[in-house]
Design a protein around this motif. Structure first.
Motif, PDB file in Angstrom:
ATOM      1  N   ILE A  10       0.959  -1.243  -0.054  1.00 10.89           N
ATOM      2  CA  ILE A  10      -0.090   0.137  -0.049  1.00 10.89           C
ATOM      3  C   ILE A  10       0.978   1.406   0.000  1.00 10.89           C
ATOM      4  O   ILE A  10       0.666   2.153  -0.789  1.00 10.89           O
ATOM      5  N   ILE A  11       1.904   1.293   0.748  1.00 11.99           N
ATOM      6  CA  ILE A  11       2.762   2.465   0.989  1.00 11.99           C
ATOM      7  C   ILE A  11       3.713   2.711  -0.164  1.00 11.99           C
ATOM      8  O   ILE A  11       4.049   3.726  -0.465  1.00 11.99           O
ATOM      9  N   LYS A  12       4.125   1.551  -0.930  1.00  8.87           N
ATOM     10  CA  LYS A  12       5.073   1.676  -1.913  1.00  8.87           C
ATOM     11  C   LYS A  12       4.867   2.771  -3.232  1.00  8.87           C
ATOM     12  O   LYS A  12       5.797   3.413  -3.663  1.00  8.87           O
ATOM     13  N   ASN A  13       3.760   3.081  -3.371  1.00  4.62           N
ATOM     14  CA  ASN A  13       3.176   4.114  -4.323  1.00  4.62           C
ATOM     15  C   ASN A  13       3.119   5.539  -3.868  1.00  4.62           C
ATOM     16  O   ASN A  13       2.731   6.356  -4.648  1.00  4.62           O
ATOM     17  N   ILE A  14       3.539   5.677  -2.550  1.00  2.00           N
ATOM     18  CA  ILE A  14       3.240   7.040  -2.123  1.00  2.00           C
ATOM     19  C   ILE A  14       4.894   7.814  -1.997  1.00  2.00           C
ATOM     20  O   ILE A  14       5.780   7.215  -1.839  1.00  2.00           O
ATOM     21  N   ASN A  15       4.697   9.251  -2.614  1.00  2.03           N
ATOM     22  CA  ASN A  15       5.922   9.853  -2.485  1.00  2.03           C
ATOM     23  C   ASN A  15       6.079  10.445  -1.185  1.00  2.03           C
ATOM     24  O   ASN A  15       5.511  11.331  -0.753  1.00  2.03           O
ATOM     25  N   LEU A  16       7.085   9.797  -0.430  1.00  3.01           N
ATOM     26  CA  LEU A  16       7.220  10.201   0.871  1.00  3.01           C
ATOM     27  C   LEU A  16       7.850  11.551   1.030  1.00  3.01           C
ATOM     28  O   LEU A  16       7.977  12.109   2.084  1.00  3.01           O
ATOM     29  N   GLU A  21       0.812  14.172   0.012  1.00  4.39           N
ATOM     30  CA  GLU A  21       0.528  12.413  -0.185  1.00  4.39           C
ATOM     31  C   GLU A  21       0.413  11.818   1.113  1.00  4.39           C
ATOM     32  O   GLU A  21      -0.267  10.843   1.196  1.00  4.39           O
ATOM     33  N   VAL A  22       1.610  11.947   2.204  1.00  2.00           N
ATOM     34  CA  VAL A  22       1.520  11.383   3.443  1.00  2.00           C
ATOM     35  C   VAL A  22       0.412  11.680   4.163  1.00  2.00           C
ATOM     36  O   VAL A  22      -0.181  10.726   4.735  1.00  2.00           O
ATOM     37  N   PHE A  23      -0.012  12.990   4.202  1.00  2.00           N
ATOM     38  CA  PHE A  23      -1.116  13.350   4.774  1.00  2.00           C
ATOM     39  C   PHE A  23      -2.314  12.760   4.532  1.00  2.00           C
ATOM     40  O   PHE A  23      -3.180  12.193   5.230  1.00  2.00           O
ATOM     41  N   LEU A  24      -2.791  12.547   3.233  1.00  2.00           N
ATOM     42  CA  LEU A  24      -4.033  12.019   2.568  1.00  2.00           C
ATOM     43  C   LEU A  24      -3.792  10.574   3.051  1.00  2.00           C
ATOM     44  O   LEU A  24      -4.832   9.933   3.219  1.00  2.00           O
ATOM     45  N   TRP A  25      -2.597   9.836   2.911  1.00  2.00           N
ATOM     46  CA  TRP A  25      -2.559   8.390   3.175  1.00  2.00           C
ATOM     47  C   TRP A  25      -2.872   8.249   4.862  1.00  2.00           C
ATOM     48  O   TRP A  25      -3.494   7.154   4.808  1.00  2.00           O
ATOM     49  N   PHE A  26      -2.308   8.793   5.528  1.00  2.00           N
ATOM     50  CA  PHE A  26      -2.565   8.563   6.940  1.00  2.00           C
ATOM     51  C   PHE A  26      -4.017   9.271   7.110  1.00  2.00           C
ATOM     52  O   PHE A  26      -4.598   8.720   8.397  1.00  2.00           O
ATOM     53  N   SER A  27      -4.775   9.883   6.435  1.00  2.00           N
ATOM     54  CA  SER A  27      -6.087  10.328   6.837  1.00  2.00           C
ATOM     55  C   SER A  27      -7.022   9.441   6.983  1.00  2.00           C
ATOM     56  O   SER A  27      -8.136   9.308   7.248  1.00  2.00           O
ATOM     57  N   SER A  28      -6.679   8.248   5.924  1.00  2.00           N
ATOM     58  CA  SER A  28      -7.310   7.014   6.055  1.00  2.00           C
ATOM     59  C   SER A  28      -7.498   6.276   7.317  1.00  2.00           C
ATOM     60  O   SER A  28      -6.362   6.040   7.799  1.00  2.00           O
ATOM     61  N   PHE A  29      -8.468   6.073   7.889  1.00  2.00           N
ATOM     62  CA  PHE A  29      -8.539   5.211   9.163  1.00  2.00           C
ATOM     63  C   PHE A  29      -7.966   3.905   9.072  1.00  2.00           C
ATOM     64  O   PHE A  29      -7.147   3.617   9.876  1.00  2.00           O
ATOM     65  N   PHE A  30      -8.045   3.142   7.886  1.00  2.00           N
ATOM     66  CA  PHE A  30      -7.480   1.869   7.808  1.00  2.00           C
ATOM     67  C   PHE A  30      -6.014   1.948   7.748  1.00  2.00           C
ATOM     68  O   PHE A  30      -5.186   1.208   8.430  1.00  2.00           O
ATOM     69  N   ASN A  31      -5.482   2.930   7.157  1.00  2.00           N
ATOM     70  CA  ASN A  31      -3.814   3.233   6.828  1.00  2.00           C
ATOM     71  C   ASN A  31      -3.275   3.690   8.416  1.00  2.00           C
ATOM     72  O   ASN A  31      -2.223   3.279   8.777  1.00  2.00           O
ATOM     73  N   PHE A  32      -4.100   4.549   8.890  1.00  2.00           N
ATOM     74  CA  PHE A  32      -3.611   4.986  10.271  1.00  2.00           C
ATOM     75  C   PHE A  32      -3.712   3.892  11.286  1.00  2.00           C
ATOM     76  O   PHE A  32      -2.567   3.608  11.963  1.00  2.00           O
ATOM     77  N   PHE A  33      -4.745   2.940  11.298  1.00  2.00           N
ATOM     78  CA  PHE A  33      -5.028   1.967  12.167  1.00  2.00           C
ATOM     79  C   PHE A  33      -3.803   0.958  11.773  1.00  2.00           C
ATOM     80  O   PHE A  33      -3.027   0.461  12.873  1.00  2.00           O
ATOM     81  N   SER A  34      -3.332   0.614  10.423  1.00  2.00           N
ATOM     82  CA  SER A  34      -2.640  -0.331  10.033  1.00  2.00           C
ATOM     83  C   SER A  34      -1.192   0.092  10.637  1.00  2.00           C
ATOM     84  O   SER A  34      -0.497  -0.821  11.242  1.00  2.00           O
TER      85      SER A  34
END
Length: 93
Positions: A10-16, A21-34
């Motif tokens: 899931i994280i490999k396609n994110i521009n760190l 992009e990181v903020f949007l990824w962590f905004s998802s509850f599933f991603n934050f919880f994982s």
């Protein structure tokens, strides 16, 4: 597959380097919880591993207790800063 493999996929396609992009990824509850579960399990694993090493190689009880206290203090401090910063960033925008 293992949960860490799924998170990597899931994280490999994110521009760190991109805050948005990181903020949007962590905004998802599933991603934050994982991430929280993964981060917490890594800390528990490191705590147990360090305890084992300290128990095996440090034989003076006073020194061992001081090292264990400092290790726990360091790990708790790191955990609070990382999770606190992440929660603050996600919920305060």
């Amino acid at each position: 597959p293992e949960p860490t493999t799924i998170i990597f996929l899931i994280i490999k396609n994110i521009n760190l380097k991109s805050y948005n992009e990181v903020f949007l990824w962590f905004s998802s509850f599933f991603n934050f919880f994982s991430f929280t579960v993964l981060f917490s399990s890594i800390f528990v694993h490191s705590k147990l591993g360090l305890n084992s090493i300290i128990d095996d190689y440090i034989h003076d009880l006073k020194i061992k207790n001081k090292i264990l206290f400092l290790k726990n203090l360091l790990l708790i401090t790191i955990y609070i800063f990382v999770m606190g910063g992440l929660i603050k960033t996600i919920y305060n925008g």
